[in-house]
Scaffold this active site. Structure first.
Site, mmCIF file in Angstrom:
data_model
loop_
_atom_site.group_PDB
_atom_site.id
_atom_site.type_symbol
_atom_site.label_atom_id
_atom_site.label_comp_id
_atom_site.label_asym_id
_atom_site.label_seq_id
_atom_site.Cartn_x
_atom_site.Cartn_y
_atom_site.Cartn_z
ATOM 1 N N SER A 176 0.865 -1.187 0.000
ATOM 2 C CA SER A 176 0.000 0.000 0.000
ATOM 3 C C SER A 176 0.891 1.223 0.000
ATOM 4 C CB SER A 176 -0.866 -0.001 1.264
ATOM 5 O OG SER A 176 -1.467 1.255 1.498
ATOM 6 N N TYR A 203 -2.482 -1.496 10.692
ATOM 7 C CA TYR A 203 -2.521 -1.609 9.232
ATOM 8 C C TYR A 203 -1.188 -1.190 8.614
ATOM 9 C CZ TYR A 203 -3.847 -0.945 4.380
ATOM 10 O OH TYR A 203 -3.892 -1.017 3.017
#
Length: 292
Positions: free
Chosen positions: A146, A159
């Site tokens: 990401s 995360y």
């Protein structure tokens, strides 16, 4: 070399394929002429997408798989190679989110996000890569990191940790595949920026009876939902990723859904590390870790 020339006629296995960028990758793979295996813990979402693809003339299969379970992922790989054929593209995409201060994060939520976002990638590599190596035909492994894999953001630490971990795992895997001499295997890291999905709505929060802790977690969820409103369409993001994967000599490693936007986050991260700057809180994040 085009994505169609490279991938047409091959088999793609995508985890977390029922929604978000996983579904976008599946839909675009179908347009390239791939057979698509949709692996997801959400049986309804996977079946719905399979019906859509089959109606459009694509050969597609939906398979329920919990990527936290190494035996389940091994069974998925065994079934694909037995019933479908050698895998040309493996996308370890399944992932979830978590909001809140790290000290307020429930232990169960921490373990779940680590097991899915990091453990799921490891299980996918361990189950599929030996088979891809043994097949001896060109094959690709894409692991989903990401923009959050090259940034730091408060109130999303679990995360962010997982996406840094996936990027490091993929970098090491690339070196190990090269070291072992498996020239027919390409290992690449996918770093999405803001791409439409339901990951923010379904993200974990905090369960303490603490109004301030809950408010902090929910304020970050709201901020990410604001970013989602202007996020990239998953199929458009998938098209960019596929074309980057094969551009030039096909030796790209970082596949960025928004090259300028994600690339600027990478440049900023390199600058901060080079200057050994401490993390600094910003009133508005320069880079959101928006994702799949």
């Amino acid at each position: 070399m085009s994505a169609r020339d490279t991938f047409a006629g091959g088999v793609a296995v995508i985890t977390g394929a029922g929604s978000g960028i996983g579904a976008g990758l599946a839909r675009h793979a179908a347009t390239l002429g791939m057979t698509v295996v949709l692996a997801d813990i959400d049986a309804t979402a996977a079946a719905r997408l399979r019906a859509e693809l089959v109606d459009g003339g694509t050969e597609a299969l939906d398979m329920v798989c919990d990527v936290r379970d190494s035996d389940a992922v091994e069974a998925l790989a065994e079934r694909v190679y037995r019933d479908v054929g050698p895998v040309r593209l493996l996308v370890n995409n399944a992932g979830i989110e978590q909001f809140g201060y790290l000290w307020d994060t429930p232990v169960a939520n921490w373990n779940r996000i680590m097991d899915i976002n990091v453990g799921g990638v490891f299980h996918g590599v361990r189950a599929f890569l030996p088979r891809m190596i043994a097949a001896g035909t060109p094959a690709w492994v894409w692991n989903m990191s990401s923009i959050g894999g090259v940034a730091v953001v408060p109130l999303q630490a679990p995360y962010i940790v997982t996406k840094h971990a996936v990027l490091a795992l993929t970098e090491c895997l690339r070196l190990e595949v090269d070291h072992a001499g498996h020239d027919h295997i390409r290992v690449q890291a996918v770093l999405p920026g803001a791409v439409v999905s339901n990951i923010f709505e379904s993200a974990g929060g905090v369960d303490q009876q603490n109004n301030a802790a809950q408010a902090a977690a929910e304020s970050q969820r709201a901020a990410m939902l604001d970013i989602k409103a202007a996020a990239m369409d998953p199929v458009a993001a998938a098209e960019v990723v596929f074309e980057q994967a094969v551009a030039g000599d096909g030796d790209a490693f970082y596949l960025l859904t928004q090259p300028e936007y994600v690339g600027s986050a990478m440049t900023e991260r390199a600058r901060v590390l080079s200057n050994q700057e401490p993390p600094r809180l910003r009133t508005k994040p320069r880079f959101d870790p928006a994702r799949h």
